[in-house]
Design an enzyme around this catalytic site. Structure first.
Site, PDB file in Angstrom:
ATOM      1  N   GLN A 216       0.884  -1.161   0.000  1.00 31.73           N
ATOM      2  CA  GLN A 216       0.000   0.000   0.000  1.00 31.73           C
ATOM      3  C   GLN A 216       0.920   1.207   0.000  1.00 31.73           C
ATOM      4  OE1 GLN A 216      -3.857  -0.923   1.261  1.00 31.73           O
ATOM      5  NE2 GLN A 216      -3.723   0.302  -0.572  1.00 31.73           N
TER       6      GLN A 216
ATOM      7  N   THR B 284      -1.095  -3.043   7.258  1.00 32.73           N
ATOM      8  CA  THR B 284      -1.072  -4.503   7.212  1.00 32.73           C
ATOM      9  C   THR B 284      -1.935  -4.951   6.041  1.00 32.73           C
ATOM     10  OG1 THR B 284      -0.769  -4.441   9.601  1.00 32.73           O
ATOM     11  CG2 THR B 284      -1.252  -6.576   8.665  1.00 32.73           C
ATOM     12  N   HIS B 285      -1.621  -4.407   4.887  1.00 29.69           N
ATOM     13  CA  HIS B 285      -2.303  -4.796   3.657  1.00 29.69           C
ATOM     14  C   HIS B 285      -1.256  -5.400   2.732  1.00 29.69           C
ATOM     15  CE1 HIS B 285      -5.321  -1.287   4.573  1.00 29.69           C
ATOM     16  NE2 HIS B 285      -5.372  -2.254   5.466  1.00 29.69           N
ATOM     17  N   ASN B 286      -0.755  -6.573   3.116  1.00 30.66           N
ATOM     18  CA  ASN B 286       0.224  -7.282   2.297  1.00 30.66           C
ATOM     19  C   ASN B 286      -0.565  -8.167   1.337  1.00 30.66           C
ATOM     20  OD1 ASN B 286       0.996  -7.396   5.433  1.00 30.66           O
ATOM     21  ND2 ASN B 286       2.804  -6.837   4.276  1.00 30.66           N
TER      22      ASN B 286
END
Lengths: 250, 588
Positions: free
Chosen positions: B346, B513-515
């Site tokens: 992101q 935490t947008h992996n």
């Protein structure tokens, strides 16, 4: 079926019988199978444990005096608040260093330990407890050699000047200890103690919360959401309530 | 010695959002379903206790509910020429752990990706020409926005999302997002009450001709009973949302929307504190026999199953595939291999506006309470004259005033001492912050594979992450930052700061935490790990659910799309796969 509740009860019993302080949330849980219902159990929750000031569990008396002097420069007593020492920040750090934070028990601590880029984060082998022990000793050794005095013997202005140089990494501490890194750790922990819930030993009487206007452990602001730009009228509460509720006065 | 257990119809790895949805759908079908969860059991009454949930140190700073690096971490580097080192502590991203997964402690921003986000390569090529995306590995998902719409709808109604539709069946709606794709009906609940900062942000945005609207939120604006009959409570705006469990049953999670129904079913079981080590394949390597897991006694178990569904966090799904030999691991030099490719993230940036005369009461907040401007997200604006593709949502979502972490001060303020204290008191209540959440587009050298040096607690290789922000994404973020600066100037204040995203991804400060990616869906088995139903191309009785399936990430939080994909996969398994178990739903 649940062995968690009995484990936690045993742990609390253990904690009340011997004076070992673990940070909250370290209870081990064990593998279990759950089927047929939501497995709620009475007394299975894991509340935090109130830090009680008095004595040092990690620091030596000399180390404690140095840390108290440092936290009193990081958060000096002035017209806005009491100082970091009176607020309990050194007690907070002492108790944290005896728990999982101090030992890095939750972190990845396997080698090899290689120097990394700053973007790869802390790559040292020493945990926070070891860093405090070594860092405080290195500070004292450095100052004894340079000024013939320990940190606590310096005047406040001299202490500020020394900490400022530490922060900038300009002090070459012995044993290869990086002054900026060690100062950063102490600064981080001092702020944690000052602004955390008072149950952890710092932030005495919610002093920091009163100072900035944070209402603390409240859980329902529905009646004030749309009162835009209006001060929130209630004073703060801690997880343990307010001092006056406990009969101690403020 | 491995203990061999009785066979199950379905084994689900990980009981978070997607695991709970799949388990509930497939148990309804009569299947015998077992979920194996690495972390502990968690429920609201026990673990998100209203007596001490508001503990910033424990949950916000020490991150009690999160995955601990000693259990599993990743090695990281910015480029293939560097030596990856382990994340000894998590920072930039914070994976979840335990029943409910990261859905326990998420913010609750619940978006739909647009058709132009899904058919991205086709769409951008048609609109701008292939040269525009020559440096990127952007790929079509193999599914259209219209196909995904019913599944978004199901997730939003399961979760009780609070928001305002912008487009119902093609009719634009006042007050909603005019750039969204058509939806079949409005959100189940109206928007939350708005705090002061987002209200001012929206006024400034409107005055510039932009189209602000209430951010779709999984923090509930009203009491709600979801389609499973589970009751949830109105959000109390406590400001202890992201990183915390909700003590009010006000934040949608597996705990508040699915588990009370799922746990009562006799054909469902969860085994907690049990880590799946790998999926066992048969001799052909083309069929899964079950999974091997280890529990806290240190014993290994083989759990046979007809169908294995990976529902762990996206990154863990990818590593499990690598450790199990499901699909060939991607090689950036040859460009071959499917597992580990198209890792994306992101591309975020921030803005702060400092005032003298305003009181924002920052502690009155919720994880997803705010306003969003989507005028510069995705392909909502013409990129014809611009040197990038993609975009960002501009969000004013002030989530908290928790003082260990949230203490804005003017630039140049010392970090300690009396001057620091004075500046902190001045700015604590009077600072307005907003941010951009930008797309992250795949490029050849951003990928996941296994680390050659560092091992986990069982001696297995950690997964290695090689990532930096592509130049395209930096240009995109800078363009959106210029728009943010216009908003900041309009807001006024005595000073504003725009924090621009720079090359050299830094793993230390929290970003997102947008992996995404690593086991992407698609139409080409040579370039994707799963088909449009999230079924492994290589091992058809394995499905892989999560943001691991995203070929690239949009300028939006992924959970709404993860929830929609979970329902899509459940339907595909129930309506198609079970008729002919073990067969591919799409021929390669």
């Amino acid at each position: 079926m649940s062995y968690r509740s009995s484990v936690r009860l045993n742990r609390r019993h253990f904690l009340s019988s011997v004076a070992i302080f673990l940070a909250a949330g370290t209870s081990a849980s064990f593998a279990r199978s759950i089927s047929g219902s939501l497995p709620w159990q009475a007394l299975a929750s894991d509340p935090p444990i109130q830090v009680v000031p008095g004595g040092w569990y990690f620091f030596t008396p000399q180390e404690a005096a140095t840390v108290e002097a440092i936290v009193d420069r990081i958060i000096p007593a002035d017209e806005l608040s009491i100082g970091g020492k009176e607020a309990g920040c050194a007690v907070y750090i002492d108790r944290q260093l005896t728990g999982p934070f101090g030992s890095s028990s939750r972190l990845y601590t396997k080698g090899p330990f290689l120097p990394g880029l700053p973007t790869q984060g802390y790559q040292g082998e020493a945990n926070p407890a070891q860093r405090y022990r070594a860092g405080l000793a290195a500070m004292d050794a450095f100052l004894k050699q340079r000024d013939g005095k320990s940190f606590v013997e310096l005047q406040p202005a001299e202490q500020d000047a020394f900490l400022t140089e530490m922060e900038a990494g300009k002090i070459a501490l012995p044993n290869g200890i990086k002054s900026a890194g060690f100062f950063g750790l102490v600064l981080q922990n001092t702020m944690e103690g000052f602004f955390a819930d008072p149950i952890y030993g710092g932030n005495k009487d919610m002093v920091s919360w009163r100072m900035i206007g944070f209402p603390g452990a409240r859980y329902d602001y529905r009646d004030h959401v749309t009162k835009h730009n209006e001060p929130y009228p209630q004073s703060p509460v801690s997880i343990s309530g307010r001092p006056e509720w406990l009969g101690k006065g403020i | 010695m491995t203990n061999i257990l009785p066979r199950k119809d379905v084994v689900i790895v990980g009981l978070g959002w997607s695991g709970a949805i799949l388990a509930n759908e497939l148990t309804d079908q009569g299947l015998d379903v077992l979920a194996i969860e690495r972390g502990p059991w968690r429920d609201t009454a026990t673990d998100f206790n209203i007596g001490y949930a508001q503990d910033e140190l424990r949950y916000g700073i020490r991150r009690d509910l999160f995955l601990q690096p000693t259990v599993e971490t990743f090695t990281i580097r910015n480029s293939p020429s560097e030596t990856a080192l382990p994340l000894r502590d998590f920072g930039s991203f914070l994976p979840g752990n335990g029943v409910g997964g990261a859905g326990v402690h998420w913010n609750g921003h619940t978006w739909r990706f647009w058709d132009s986000d899904l058919n991205i390569r086709t769409h951008l090529t048609e609109r701008y020409g292939a040269a525009k995306i020559a440096d990127l590995e952007v790929a079509d998902w193999g599914i259209t926005g219209a196909e995904l719409e019913p599944y978004y709808d199901r997730f939003e109604y399961l979760a009780g999302i609070s928001g305002k539709a912008g487009n119902i069946k093609g009719e634009l709606q006042d007050g909603g997002n005019p750039f969204e794709d058509a939806r079949s009906r409005d959100y189940p609940l109206p928007p939350m009450q708005m705090t002061y900062a987002p209200t001012l942000f929206a006024e400034a945005g409107r005055s510039l001709g932009f189209h602000p609207f209430p951010t779709p939120s999984a923090n509930l604006s009203q009491n709600y009973v979801n389609p499973l009959g589970i009751a949830m409570g109105q959000c109390t705006y406590c400001g202890f949302c992201e990183r915390f469990g909700c003590a009010n049953y006000s934040k949608a999670s597996a705990q508040t929307t699915v588990l009370p129904v799922l746990m009562k079913k006799a054909n469902f079981e969860v085994r907690t504190d049990s880590e799946v080590l790998h999926v066992n394949l048969d001799a052909s390597g083309k069929s899964a026999r079950g999974v091997t897991y280890i529990d806290t006694s240190g014993q290994e178990f083989f759990q046979p199953a007809d169908l294995v569904i990976l529902c762990a966090y996206g990154l863990h799904n990818v590593r499990l595939m690598m450790l199990s030999g499901i699909g060939k691991i991607y090689d950036p030099v040859s460009g071959e291999g499917v597992v580990g490719r198209n890792y994306c993230y992101q591309t975020n940036s921030g803005a702060q506006v400092f005032f003298d005369d305003k009181n924002f009461n920052p502690f009155i907040a919720a994880g997803a309470l705010g306003q969003t401007i989507d005028d510069f997200n995705g392909d909502a604006f013409d990129h014809g004259g611009l040197d990038f593709v993609g975009g960002a949502g501009i969000n004013c979502i002030p989530t908290n005033g928790r003082p260990i972490a949230t203490r804005p001060t003017l630039p140049g303020t010392p970090k300690w001492g009396s001057a620091w204290k004075k500046a902190t008191v001045e700015s604590y209540k009077s600072t307005l912050a907003f941010s951009s959440q930008g797309s992250s587009y795949a490029s050849r050298n951003n990928y996941l594979d296994l680390d050659p040096t560092y091992k986990d607690r069982f001696g297995r290789p950690l997964m290695r992450m090689t990532f930096d922000f592509p130049d395209n994404d930096i240009r995109m973020s800078n363009y959106v930052c210029d728009r943010m600066e216009e908003i900041a100037k309009t807001l006024g204040g005595k000073q504003h700061v725009i924090s621009r995203r720079k090359k050299g991804w830094d793993s230390v400060p929290y970003q997102s935490t947008h992996n995404t990616g690593g086991a992407i869906m698609g139409t080409n088995p040579a370039k994707s790990a799963v088909n449009r139903y999230l079924q492994s191309w290589d091992v058809p009785n394995v499905f892989v659910i999560g943001a691991s399936a995203f070929p690239q990430n949009a300028g939006k939080n992924p959970t709404g799309t993860v929830g929609a994909l979970a329902f899509l996969a459940a339907d595909a398994i129930r309506d198609q796969y079970l008729r002919n178990p073990g067969a591919p739903l799409v021929s390669a």
